[in-house]
Design an enzyme around this catalytic site. Structure first.
Site, PDB file in Angstrom:
ATOM      1  N   ASN A  11      18.664  -0.745 -36.893  1.00  0.00           N
ATOM      2  CA  ASN A  11      19.455  -0.501 -35.683  1.00  0.00           C
ATOM      3  C   ASN A  11      20.504   0.550 -36.007  1.00  0.00           C
ATOM      4  O   ASN A  11      21.504   0.248 -36.648  1.00  0.00           O
ATOM      5  CB  ASN A  11      20.120  -1.821 -35.240  1.00  0.00           C
ATOM      6  CG  ASN A  11      21.090  -1.620 -34.095  1.00  0.00           C
ATOM      7  OD1 ASN A  11      21.059  -0.590 -33.419  1.00  0.00           O
ATOM      8  ND2 ASN A  11      21.952  -2.593 -33.875  1.00  0.00           N
ATOM      9  N   LYS A  13      22.512   1.900 -34.065  1.00  0.00           N
ATOM     10  CA  LYS A  13      23.654   1.846 -33.139  1.00  0.00           C
ATOM     11  C   LYS A  13      23.921   3.270 -32.633  1.00  0.00           C
ATOM     12  O   LYS A  13      22.992   4.057 -32.524  1.00  0.00           O
ATOM     13  CB  LYS A  13      24.881   1.242 -33.797  1.00  0.00           C
ATOM     14  CG  LYS A  13      24.574  -0.050 -34.557  1.00  0.00           C
ATOM     15  CD  LYS A  13      25.813  -0.756 -34.974  1.00  0.00           C
ATOM     16  CE  LYS A  13      25.449  -1.897 -35.902  1.00  0.00           C
ATOM     17  NZ  LYS A  13      26.486  -2.872 -36.009  1.00  0.00           N
ATOM     18  N   HIS A  93      22.254  -7.904 -28.416  1.00  0.00           N
ATOM     19  CA  HIS A  93      23.036  -7.667 -29.634  1.00  0.00           C
ATOM     20  C   HIS A  93      24.475  -8.114 -29.372  1.00  0.00           C
ATOM     21  O   HIS A  93      24.986  -7.970 -28.264  1.00  0.00           O
ATOM     22  CB  HIS A  93      22.979  -6.182 -29.997  1.00  0.00           C
ATOM     23  CG  HIS A  93      23.528  -5.890 -31.357  1.00  0.00           C
ATOM     24  ND1 HIS A  93      24.884  -5.802 -31.589  1.00  0.00           N
ATOM     25  CD2 HIS A  93      22.918  -5.704 -32.553  1.00  0.00           C
ATOM     26  CE1 HIS A  93      25.076  -5.562 -32.883  1.00  0.00           C
ATOM     27  NE2 HIS A  93      23.902  -5.491 -33.488  1.00  0.00           N
ATOM     28  N   GLU A  95      27.203  -6.814 -30.002  1.00  0.00           N
ATOM     29  CA  GLU A  95      28.075  -5.751 -29.466  1.00  0.00           C
ATOM     30  C   GLU A  95      27.875  -5.609 -27.963  1.00  0.00           C
ATOM     31  O   GLU A  95      28.817  -5.324 -27.218  1.00  0.00           O
ATOM     32  CB  GLU A  95      27.807  -4.431 -30.201  1.00  0.00           C
ATOM     33  CG  GLU A  95      28.353  -4.479 -31.627  1.00  0.00           C
ATOM     34  CD  GLU A  95      27.644  -3.588 -32.628  1.00  0.00           C
ATOM     35  OE1 GLU A  95      26.910  -2.667 -32.220  1.00  0.00           O
ATOM     36  OE2 GLU A  95      27.825  -3.828 -33.836  1.00  0.00           O
ATOM     37  N   GLU A 165      22.038 -13.176 -36.025  1.00  0.00           N
ATOM     38  CA  GLU A 165      23.051 -12.257 -36.538  1.00  0.00           C
ATOM     39  C   GLU A 165      24.436 -12.869 -36.350  1.00  0.00           C
ATOM     40  O   GLU A 165      25.029 -12.743 -35.271  1.00  0.00           O
ATOM     41  CB  GLU A 165      22.995 -10.930 -35.774  1.00  0.00           C
ATOM     42  CG  GLU A 165      21.687 -10.194 -35.910  1.00  0.00           C
ATOM     43  CD  GLU A 165      21.894  -8.692 -35.750  1.00  0.00           C
ATOM     44  OE1 GLU A 165      21.555  -7.967 -36.689  1.00  0.00           O
ATOM     45  OE2 GLU A 165      22.425  -8.262 -34.713  1.00  0.00           O
ATOM     46  N   GLY A 171      28.456  -5.641 -39.887  1.00  0.00           N
ATOM     47  CA  GLY A 171      29.291  -4.485 -40.211  1.00  0.00           C
ATOM     48  C   GLY A 171      30.544  -4.824 -41.011  1.00  0.00           C
ATOM     49  O   GLY A 171      31.431  -3.988 -41.147  1.00  0.00           O
ATOM     50  N   SER A 210      25.134  -7.319 -42.479  1.00  0.00           N
ATOM     51  CA  SER A 210      25.459  -6.765 -43.793  1.00  0.00           C
ATOM     52  C   SER A 210      24.344  -6.958 -44.820  1.00  0.00           C
ATOM     53  O   SER A 210      24.615  -7.214 -45.994  1.00  0.00           O
ATOM     54  CB  SER A 210      26.788  -7.334 -44.307  1.00  0.00           C
ATOM     55  OG  SER A 210      27.844  -6.936 -43.436  1.00  0.00           O
ATOM     56  N   GLY A 231      21.746  -2.810 -39.801  1.00  0.00           N
ATOM     57  CA  GLY A 231      22.600  -1.812 -39.171  1.00  0.00           C
ATOM     58  C   GLY A 231      22.960  -0.706 -40.156  1.00  0.00           C
ATOM     59  O   GLY A 231      22.194   0.232 -40.384  1.00  0.00           O
TER      60      GLY A 231
HETATM   61  C1  PEP Z   1      23.401  -4.901 -36.655  1.00  0.00           C
HETATM   62  O1  PEP Z   1      23.997  -3.982 -36.115  1.00  0.00           O
HETATM   63  O2  PEP Z   1      22.537  -5.511 -36.031  1.00  0.00           O
HETATM   64  C2  PEP Z   1      23.736  -5.234 -38.030  1.00  0.00           C
HETATM   65  C3  PEP Z   1      23.180  -6.272 -38.574  1.00  0.00           C
HETATM   66  O3  PEP Z   1      24.630  -4.390 -38.674  1.00  0.00           O
HETATM   67  P1  PEP Z   1      25.022  -4.396 -40.249  1.00  0.00           P
HETATM   68  O4  PEP Z   1      23.720  -4.481 -41.013  1.00  0.00           O
HETATM   69  O5  PEP Z   1      25.732  -3.122 -40.464  1.00  0.00           O
HETATM   70  O6  PEP Z   1      25.861  -5.605 -40.478  1.00  0.00           O
END
Ligand code: PEP
Length: 248
Positions: A11, A13, A93, A95, A165, A171, A210, A231
């Site tokens: 992803n 983003k 998601h 966000e 998630e 993040g 992460s 991400g």
């Molecule tokens: C995401 O945006 O779905 C995500 C898991 O981000 P990150 O891997 O940066 O934590």
């Protein structure tokens, strides 16, 4: 137990440019691992992604409209995503839920729109830090999952992916431990098994939050973790490929 093919989805983003697509296409041309790989760049790059990435790599949207085509300025519909070559779309998601006010009902509508256009939804669920600390993790993720199951029916999950998630891990560099993630994944699978054991057994449950090349192996080794939604680490070809290779 069903042998589920692992899936790793990147992803981006609102990151990345044409150059990243070029790097990714080149690196993924040399990838021959076991995991199915899906790349989800921002909307303007979807058609180019389909044209440049190897055919074995899927392309996915990060969002879609809950409406049909029409007077919805700035929105992108499910048939448009399908027409430019997407096979998947991320839905719900955290966000989108937190920054754009997407509700469980809106997410269920998007899920149905995606499937009607032949796209495989990657439905995201996850608790905030406050919810985890209050001991409400299972209650929250079950509510988010069942809102969609109740709206579209359990049979729809035969053609879907669910990503757990935890919001506190996205993040932040704080990954859920493999045990913490496995516990929630097992609970999500049990929740679905109460509706249909065969669908629950075959559904791919991804972990996101992460994930990096150095922690992916232990997470993906858990019995109910079937890959990852990535991400930050999907923004460089080397780390993304290393994570894909950890999924077997
Ligand atoms: C995401 O945006 O779905 C995500 C898991 O981000 P990150 O891997 O940066 O934590």
């Amino acid at each position: 137990m069903n042998k589920r093919t692992p899936l790793v989805a990147g992803n981006w983003k609102m990151n990345g440019r044409q150059e990243l697509l070029g790097d990714m296409a080149q690196a993924l041309a040399g990838y021959h691992g076991e995991a199915q790989v899906v790349v989800c760049p921002p909307f303007p790059y979807l058609a180019a992604a389909r044209a440049t990435l190897p055919e074995t790599v899927g392309v996915g949207g990060q969002n879609l409209s809950d409406q049909e085509d029409g007077a919805f300025t700035g929105e992108v519909s499910a048939p448009m995503l399908a027409e430019v070559g997407c096979g998947h779309v991320i839905i719900g998601h955290s966000e989108r839920r937190a920054l754009y006010g997407e509700t469980d009902a809106c997410i269920a509508d998007k899920f149905a729109r995606a499937q009607a256009a032949g796209l495989v939804p990657i439905l995201c669920v996850g608790e905030t830090l406050e919810e985890r600390e209050a001991g409400h993790t299972e209650q929250v993720v079950r509510r988010q999952l069942l809102a969609v199951v109740d709206a579209v029916g359990i049979a729809a999950f035969a053609q879907a992916v669910v990503a757990y998630e935890p919001v506190w891990a996205i993040g932040t560099g704080k990954t859920a431990s493999p045990e913490q993630a496995q516990e929630v994944h097992a609970d999500l699978r049990r929740t679905l098994a109460e509706k249909d054991p065969a669908i629950a057994d075959s559904l791919r449950l991804l972990y996101g939050g992460s994930v990096k090349a150095d922690n992916a192996g232990l997470l993906f080794a858990q019995s109910d973790i079937d890959g990852g939604l990535i991400g930050g680490a999907s923004l460089t070809a080397d780390s993304f490929i290393a994570i894909c290779q950890a999924a077997k």
